[in-house]
Design a protein around this motif. Structure first.
Motif, PDB file in Angstrom:
ATOM      1  N   ASP A 245       0.813  -1.224   0.000  1.00 21.37           N
ATOM      2  CA  ASP A 245       0.000   0.000   0.000  1.00 21.37           C
ATOM      3  C   ASP A 245       0.844   1.270   0.000  1.00 21.37           C
ATOM      4  O   ASP A 245       0.362   2.339   0.390  1.00 21.37           O
ATOM      5  CB  ASP A 245      -0.978   0.024   1.180  1.00 21.37           C
ATOM      6  CG  ASP A 245      -2.170  -0.887   0.957  1.00 21.37           C
ATOM      7  OD1 ASP A 245      -2.544  -1.101  -0.216  1.00 21.37           O
ATOM      8  OD2 ASP A 245      -2.732  -1.393   1.941  1.00 21.37           O
ATOM      9  N   LYS A 246       2.083   1.172  -0.453  1.00 20.36           N
ATOM     10  CA  LYS A 246       2.950   2.345  -0.602  1.00 20.36           C
ATOM     11  C   LYS A 246       3.212   2.554  -2.099  1.00 20.36           C
ATOM     12  O   LYS A 246       4.339   2.522  -2.575  1.00 20.36           O
ATOM     13  CB  LYS A 246       4.270   2.157   0.150  1.00 20.36           C
ATOM     14  CG  LYS A 246       4.121   1.780   1.622  1.00 20.36           C
ATOM     15  CD  LYS A 246       3.446   2.884   2.433  1.00 20.36           C
ATOM     16  CE  LYS A 246       3.358   2.507   3.907  1.00 20.36           C
ATOM     17  NZ  LYS A 246       2.610   3.510   4.690  1.00 20.36           N
ATOM     18  N   HIS A 247       2.134   2.763  -2.846  1.00 24.12           N
ATOM     19  CA  HIS A 247       2.247   2.721  -4.299  1.00 24.12           C
ATOM     20  C   HIS A 247       3.005   3.920  -4.853  1.00 24.12           C
ATOM     21  O   HIS A 247       3.652   3.817  -5.899  1.00 24.12           O
ATOM     22  CB  HIS A 247       0.859   2.609  -4.928  1.00 24.12           C
ATOM     23  CG  HIS A 247       0.123   1.377  -4.493  1.00 24.12           C
ATOM     24  ND1 HIS A 247      -1.227   1.217  -4.620  1.00 24.12           N
ATOM     25  CD2 HIS A 247       0.579   0.230  -3.896  1.00 24.12           C
ATOM     26  CE1 HIS A 247      -1.590   0.046  -4.136  1.00 24.12           C
ATOM     27  NE2 HIS A 247      -0.505  -0.558  -3.686  1.00 24.12           N
ATOM     28  N   GLY A 248       2.935   5.065  -4.163  1.00 22.48           N
ATOM     29  CA  GLY A 248       3.762   6.197  -4.571  1.00 22.48           C
ATOM     30  C   GLY A 248       5.229   5.898  -4.403  1.00 22.48           C
ATOM     31  O   GLY A 248       6.055   6.207  -5.271  1.00 22.48           O
ATOM     32  N   SER A 249       5.573   5.274  -3.276  1.00 21.74           N
ATOM     33  CA  SER A 249       6.967   4.888  -3.031  1.00 21.74           C
ATOM     34  C   SER A 249       7.414   3.814  -4.013  1.00 21.74           C
ATOM     35  O   SER A 249       8.559   3.816  -4.486  1.00 21.74           O
ATOM     36  CB  SER A 249       7.129   4.388  -1.594  1.00 21.74           C
ATOM     37  OG  SER A 249       6.836   5.406  -0.662  1.00 21.74           O
ATOM     38  N   ARG A 254      10.615   2.319  -8.722  1.00 23.17           N
ATOM     39  CA  ARG A 254      10.678   1.844 -10.107  1.00 23.17           C
ATOM     40  C   ARG A 254      11.357   2.862 -11.007  1.00 23.17           C
ATOM     41  O   ARG A 254      12.059   2.490 -11.966  1.00 23.17           O
ATOM     42  CB  ARG A 254       9.270   1.538 -10.612  1.00 23.17           C
ATOM     43  CG  ARG A 254       9.224   0.936 -12.009  1.00 23.17           C
ATOM     44  CD  ARG A 254       7.843   0.417 -12.350  1.00 23.17           C
ATOM     45  NE  ARG A 254       7.814  -0.128 -13.692  1.00 23.17           N
ATOM     46  CZ  ARG A 254       7.206   0.438 -14.728  1.00 23.17           C
ATOM     47  NH1 ARG A 254       6.557   1.595 -14.569  1.00 23.17           N
ATOM     48  NH2 ARG A 254       7.228  -0.119 -15.922  1.00 23.17           N
ATOM     49  N   SER A 255      11.197   4.156 -10.705  1.00 23.41           N
ATOM     50  CA  SER A 255      11.822   5.202 -11.529  1.00 23.41           C
ATOM     51  C   SER A 255      13.309   5.344 -11.241  1.00 23.41           C
ATOM     52  O   SER A 255      14.041   5.942 -12.036  1.00 23.41           O
ATOM     53  CB  SER A 255      11.113   6.537 -11.292  1.00 23.41           C
ATOM     54  OG  SER A 255      11.432   7.072 -10.013  1.00 23.41           O
ATOM     55  N   ASN A 279      -0.788   3.573 -11.437  1.00 24.97           N
ATOM     56  CA  ASN A 279       0.308   4.396 -10.913  1.00 24.97           C
ATOM     57  C   ASN A 279       1.651   4.109 -11.580  1.00 24.97           C
ATOM     58  O   ASN A 279       2.666   4.711 -11.204  1.00 24.97           O
ATOM     59  CB  ASN A 279       0.452   4.186  -9.403  1.00 24.97           C
ATOM     60  CG  ASN A 279      -0.635   4.871  -8.618  1.00 24.97           C
ATOM     61  OD1 ASN A 279      -1.260   5.814  -9.100  1.00 24.97           O
ATOM     62  ND2 ASN A 279      -0.875   4.421  -7.399  1.00 24.97           N
ATOM     63  N   GLU A 280       1.662   3.166 -12.535  1.00 20.25           N
ATOM     64  CA  GLU A 280       2.899   2.757 -13.205  1.00 20.25           C
ATOM     65  C   GLU A 280       3.959   2.361 -12.190  1.00 20.25           C
ATOM     66  O   GLU A 280       5.123   2.740 -12.275  1.00 20.25           O
ATOM     67  CB  GLU A 280       3.418   3.883 -14.113  1.00 20.25           C
ATOM     68  CG  GLU A 280       2.442   4.253 -15.214  1.00 20.25           C
ATOM     69  CD  GLU A 280       2.974   5.344 -16.126  1.00 20.25           C
ATOM     70  OE1 GLU A 280       3.844   6.116 -15.681  1.00 20.25           O
ATOM     71  OE2 GLU A 280       2.526   5.405 -17.285  1.00 20.25           O
ATOM     72  N   ALA A 281       3.519   1.536 -11.207  1.00 21.29           N
ATOM     73  CA  ALA A 281       4.385   1.189 -10.083  1.00 21.29           C
ATOM     74  C   ALA A 281       5.035  -0.178 -10.208  1.00 21.29           C
ATOM     75  O   ALA A 281       5.942  -0.489  -9.431  1.00 21.29           O
ATOM     76  CB  ALA A 281       3.583   1.257  -8.782  1.00 21.29           C
ATOM     77  N   ILE A 282       4.583  -1.029 -11.140  1.00 22.88           N
ATOM     78  CA  ILE A 282       5.099  -2.403 -11.205  1.00 22.88           C
ATOM     79  C   ILE A 282       5.334  -2.832 -12.642  1.00 22.88           C
ATOM     80  O   ILE A 282       4.755  -2.293 -13.587  1.00 22.88           O
ATOM     81  CB  ILE A 282       4.150  -3.419 -10.528  1.00 22.88           C
ATOM     82  CG1 ILE A 282       2.756  -3.392 -11.177  1.00 22.88           C
ATOM     83  CG2 ILE A 282       4.072  -3.165  -9.035  1.00 22.88           C
ATOM     84  CD1 ILE A 282       1.840  -4.521 -10.720  1.00 22.88           C
TER      85      ILE A 282
END
Length: 387
Positions: A245-249, A254-255, A279-282
């Motif tokens: 649940d830390k999708h911003g982190s 990832r960046s 969120n383009e997180a994974i």
């Protein structure tokens, strides 16, 4: 046809030592395992059909049995096992998700449906998926030994010293594995040293997945990725490197690294797969039929991931033959699973099915008999049961 009875049977089965080709002690950043408790779930019908499911224990074997038999069971008894989509939407327990407790019942329903229709479960989904077959053949992840019904798995390794890890990486390569997944998260510097040692031992011939089970901070995950990249080591993925649940982190991580990022525990939370993709997180989803509420739930997650171009593998949770068979049918008959899947099946000293599934190097054959295609060994159940 109606469901007439649901019973849950707790068992504990020892794990074979890693020196004997097994997996014990299986060390993570949470502890280490030498045996594992499992709950076998039997679903009977008024027409004499019996289906089986399997799940790990939650809190305790007694608590898990109670929730399944006394909580979820009464909600589905008297209804048709053919109506899995209706059942999974109507099962409700206030203040918590019933998915993990309903999942083995749902799996047993698919087992019953396949038996009734005289077809293996994966054929009920439309048969082996074309994209799965084509991609896996291209990656040499499906063997053709007179049939296309084999699925590839990764070799799983707990936390060992760098030198011990070298030995087990060499073993995995010699057994024909293409991918090694290792636990991590106790100390990020040692995690780097272990991957370096294993990569060196096999001369880059294995792909590596590293799973700290949420055990790193963002900055330490960046350090791990950067130090490996400096050595020319590119992981298949980092699995759930930081807290859920830390999708911003996760997006920020990832960046900041060229190592692919995978979510596992995050996919256990409803709607998280969609949120992380948005969120383009994974880069990868590591999904599991138990927290998804069964085979139908994980197929829904797979469709979301496939539409977004996210790669998929199925998680393992020390699965005996029943759940391993369910995983085989699921990934074989579901579009989107394009990576080797996790397993620790080779790590058991014994199983509770009459004909244990066989591993041919990293591959297992999908059962072709009706339903899940496995028969429970009642003598083995009695030998290992806890109650």
């Amino acid at each position: 046809m109606q469901i007439s009875e649901i019973s849950a049977i707790p068992v504990t089965v020892p794990l074979k030592s890693v020196e004997q080709g097994g997996i014990a002690p299986y060390r993570t950043n949470h502890g280490e395992l030498y045996e594992m408790d499992r709950i076998l779930v039997r679903v009977d019908t008024d027409e004499g059909y019996t289906g089986w499911g399997e799940v790990r224990t939650f809190l305790s074997p007694e608590a898990t049995v109670s929730v399944i038999e006394d909580g979820v069971g009464p909600l589905v008894i008297g209804q048709s096992p053919f109506e899995v989509e209706k059942l999974r939407r109507q099962v409700f327990i206030e203040y918590t998700s019933p998915n993990m407790f309903f999942a083995p019942i749902e799996t047993a329903c698919w087992d019953i449906i396949g038996q009734k229709l005289d077809r293996p479960v994966y054929e009920l989904f439309g048969g082996q998926t074309v994209d799965h077959q084509t991609e896996m053949k291209h990656r040499q992840h499906v063997q053709q030994d007179g049939g296309a019904n084999q699925v590839e798995f990764a070799y799983s390794l707990g936390i060992f010293s760098p030198e011990e890890s070298r030995e087990y990486a060499r073993y995995a390569l010699n057994q024909g594995y293409n991918v090694l997944k290792t636990k991590a998260g106790r100390d990020w510097r040692t995690d780097v040293d272990r991957i370096r040692a294993m990569h060196d031992e096999v001369n880059g011939e294995l792909e590596f997945r590293i799973d700290p089970n949420q055990g790193w901070t963002v900055e330490n995950a960046v350090r791990v990725g950067s130090m490996l990249e400096d050595d020319g080591i590119y992981l298949q993925y980092m699995e759930q490197p930081i807290r859920i649940d830390k999708h911003g982190s996760l997006k920020m991580l990832r960046s900041r690294t060229r190592q692919p990022i995978a979510a596992n525990e995050d996919t256990y939370v409803p709607h998280n797969m969609k949120r992380m993709i948005a969120n383009e997180a994974i880069d990868v989803g590591v999904v599991d039929i138990t927290p998804a509420g069964g085979i139908s739930g994980v197929r829904q997650l797979a469709s979301i991931a496939e539409d977004a171009g996210i790669s998929l593998a199925h998680h393992c949770a020390f699965d005996l033959g029943i759940r391993t068979a369910a995983i085989l049918h699921t990934v074989h008959g579901t579009p989107g699973f394009n990576l080797a899947n996790d397993t620790a099946y080779y790590g058991w000293e014994d199983d509770i099915i009459q004909k244990p599934l066989q591993m041919d190097g990293p591959h297992m054959t999908v059962p072709q008999e009706p339903g899940l295609g496995v028969s429970v060994d009642q003598d083995a159940v009695e030998a290992y049961r806890l109650d």
